[in-house]
Design a protein around this motif. Structure first.
Motif, PDB file in Angstrom:
ATOM      1  N   UNK A   1       0.947  -1.076   0.137  1.00 38.84           N
ATOM      2  CA  UNK A   1       0.061   0.060   0.104  1.00 38.84           C
ATOM      3  C   UNK A   1       0.934   1.179   0.018  1.00 38.84           C
ATOM      4  N   UNK A   2       1.857   1.118   0.558  1.00 34.78           N
ATOM      5  CA  UNK A   2       3.082   2.512   0.726  1.00 34.78           C
ATOM      6  C   UNK A   2       3.312   2.474  -0.772  1.00 34.78           C
ATOM      7  N   UNK A   3       3.847   1.480  -1.561  1.00 40.39           N
ATOM      8  CA  UNK A   3       4.599   1.752  -2.517  1.00 40.39           C
ATOM      9  C   UNK A   3       3.393   2.459  -3.473  1.00 40.39           C
ATOM     10  N   UNK A   4       2.262   1.756  -3.789  1.00 41.47           N
ATOM     11  CA  UNK A   4       1.252   2.295  -4.440  1.00 41.47           C
ATOM     12  C   UNK A   4       0.904   3.694  -4.244  1.00 41.47           C
ATOM     13  N   UNK A   5       0.898   4.152  -2.873  1.00 44.18           N
ATOM     14  CA  UNK A   5       0.690   5.349  -2.280  1.00 44.18           C
ATOM     15  C   UNK A   5       1.647   6.341  -3.002  1.00 44.18           C
ATOM     16  N   UNK A   6       2.797   6.002  -2.772  1.00 41.31           N
ATOM     17  CA  UNK A   6       4.020   6.639  -3.130  1.00 41.31           C
ATOM     18  C   UNK A   6       3.969   7.044  -4.808  1.00 41.31           C
ATOM     19  N   UNK A   7       3.686   5.782  -5.397  1.00 45.63           N
ATOM     20  CA  UNK A   7       3.837   6.007  -7.005  1.00 45.63           C
ATOM     21  C   UNK A   7       2.709   6.898  -7.322  1.00 45.63           C
ATOM     22  N   UNK A   8       1.576   6.856  -6.530  1.00 47.91           N
ATOM     23  CA  UNK A   8       0.333   7.749  -7.148  1.00 47.91           C
ATOM     24  C   UNK A   8       0.604   9.203  -6.793  1.00 47.91           C
ATOM     25  N   UNK A   9       1.376   9.252  -5.582  1.00 52.50           N
ATOM     26  CA  UNK A   9       1.668  10.613  -5.213  1.00 52.50           C
ATOM     27  C   UNK A   9       2.703  11.273  -6.306  1.00 52.50           C
TER      28      UNK A   9
END
Length: 139
Positions: A125-133
């Motif tokens: 979830x952190x990797x996806x949230x960072x990517x989207x950000x």
């Protein structure tokens, strides 16, 4: 374990990492100018997430998705997973605010309808949230 602080000092990525490594169960409540959210953990995995004003229950999620009343369990689980991922991505956008974590052994009744049977990895979830950000900042 009690965890209280500000998102300016300890960001969501750090909080998710702490919950994962400590394998804690409970509810992380976040308050920001951008909203109020809840993330439910079971043994370090994310099982549910909500933001105030978003889909309050499973029926609302089903209606919004276009699934019928005859949706099967697998479809509902996918719907719940997408909801959790969307909520976490939204919370990742919050740069300021406060949070507190309350230890709970059981998932609270208000969180159960949107809770996943199998939790999600906070690291994923952190990797996806960072990517989207990064994509949002790159626009």
């Amino acid at each position: 374990m009690s965890l209280v602080g500000s998102l300016e000092d300890l960001g969501l990525a750090d909080i998710l990492q702490i919950m994962s490594l400590s394998r804690k169960s409970g509810v992380l409540v976040l308050r920001s100018e951008d909203g109020e959210g809840r993330i439910v953990f079971r043994e370090g995995l994310v099982h549910a997430a909500t933001v105030k004003g978003d889909a309050p229950d499973l029926d609302t999620l089903v209606r919004r998705s276009g699934l019928g009343a005859d949706a099967v369990a697998g479809e509902l689980e996918v719907l719940r997973r997408e909801h959790v991922e969307r909520v976490i991505a939204r919370i990742f956008e919050w740069r300021s605010g406060e949070f507190h974590f309350d230890v709970q052994d059981e998932i609270a009744p208000q969180d159960r309808p949107l809770a996943l049977a199998v939790g999600l990895s906070p690291q994923d979830l952190t990797m996806e949230g960072t990517r989207r950000g990064g994509e949002l900042r790159g626009r």
